[in-house]
Design an enzyme around this catalytic site. Structure first.
Site, PDB file in Angstrom:
ATOM      1  N   HIS A 131     -11.288 -10.990 164.086  1.00  0.00           N
ATOM      2  CA  HIS A 131     -10.385 -10.533 165.135  1.00  0.00           C
ATOM      3  C   HIS A 131     -11.183 -10.365 166.420  1.00  0.00           C
ATOM      4  CE1 HIS A 131      -7.817  -9.569 161.705  1.00  0.00           C
ATOM      5  NE2 HIS A 131      -6.810  -9.448 162.545  1.00  0.00           N
ATOM      6  N   LYS A 135     -10.676  -4.868 168.351  1.00  0.00           N
ATOM      7  CA  LYS A 135     -10.068  -4.269 167.153  1.00  0.00           C
ATOM      8  C   LYS A 135     -11.009  -3.216 166.605  1.00  0.00           C
ATOM      9  CE  LYS A 135      -7.977  -5.443 162.665  1.00  0.00           C
ATOM     10  NZ  LYS A 135      -6.758  -4.647 162.933  1.00  0.00           N
TER      11      LYS A 135
END
Length: 271
Positions: A131, A135
């Site tokens: 990600h 995140k």
């Protein structure tokens, strides 16, 4: 009657996508947009709470909704099966509904389901997920959910083979499945489930390319389910027929106009 929706974490990336989806639905309206630091008393008067906050705040949001007798839709990461089990009695006692969606992407749900279907046939299974660097939690909720589905599918054959997991570089084990998390710029969301056996391997890959387009259909499904839910529901795979022992898809499922640019790409490769 229009359902009044309070969105916690509505100022974030996912929250903004959810807000747009709610505003586009005639049966729903945005009653309030809260940040992760807002007072939860602002939930008063809502018919449905949607949580897109942070893992640290999410538990308080869910409890606040339950205490007020309001159904809640949770899109925040960090909700493992063990954590959901802690709030299940509260939901049942209150007579409300709580829907937990680790990933609103239908392609991602299909990828996890395919991995679970293949899991009993391969002794070694590992997950690599990536990600963007912003995140804050790892492993991702999607990876945790995939590992839990794999473990459930392997109930009769036992846990996966994971040698040397005492070494930190071997990843974090979830339900016996090693998960490796990458956080880097230039990626939205990507998950690889690598299943290996004697003389062969199967890799199931899902890439999110454009989040708003990828998540839109799943958000609409989840909103309708959460509005009418009773008890705890986990995953989009509980709401749609994915063709692998699932249930029938609701009649109001409809595609979004992707403008010629697909929101997500999924593929399976055999080596």
């Amino acid at each position: 009657m229009t359902t009044r929706v309070a969105i916690v974490g509505g100022t974030g990336k996912l929250g903004a996508i959810i807000r747009d989806a709610v505003e586009a639905e005639p049966a729903f309206e945005v009653a309030g947009v809260l940040s992760s630091r807002s007072e939860l008393s602002e939930l008063d008067g809502a018919d449905l709470v949607v949580d897109a906050s942070t893992p640290a705040v999410s538990i308080d949001v869910v409890r606040a909704a339950i205490e007020r007798g309001i159904n809640v839709l949770v899109g925040t990461s960090g909700w493992s099966a063990e954590r959901i089990a802690l709030v299940r009695p509260l939901v049942e006692a209150a007579g409300t509904g709580a829907v937990f969606i680790p990933n609103f992407s239908i392609g991602s749900v299909l990828g996890s389901a395919l991995a679970a279907a293949a899991a009993p046939f391969f002794p070694s299974i590992e997950i690599v997920e990536a990600h963007r660097e912003t995140k804050i939690d790892s492993p991702s909720g999607t990876a945790v959910r995939t590992a839990e589905l794999i473990a459930a599918a392997r109930e009769t054959v036992g846990p996966v083979e994971s040698p040397h997991v005492d070494q930190r570089a071997r990843g974090q084990q979830v339900a016996s499945v090693p998960i490796h998390s990458l956080r880097r710029p230039g990626v939205v969301a990507r998950q690889e489930t690598i299943l290996s056996g004697a003389g062969e391997s199967l890799t199931i890959v899902h890439d999110t390319v454009e989040p708003a387009q990828a998540y839109g259909p799943g958000i609409r499904l989840a909103l309708a389910a959460a509005r009418d839910a009773s008890g705890v529901i986990v995953g989009l795979d509980s709401l749609i027929d994915i063709g692998i022992g699932g249930r029938a898809a609701p009649a109001d499922v409809r595609p979004v106009d992707e403008g010629g640019v697909p929101g997500q790409v999924a593929r399976a490769t055999g080596v």
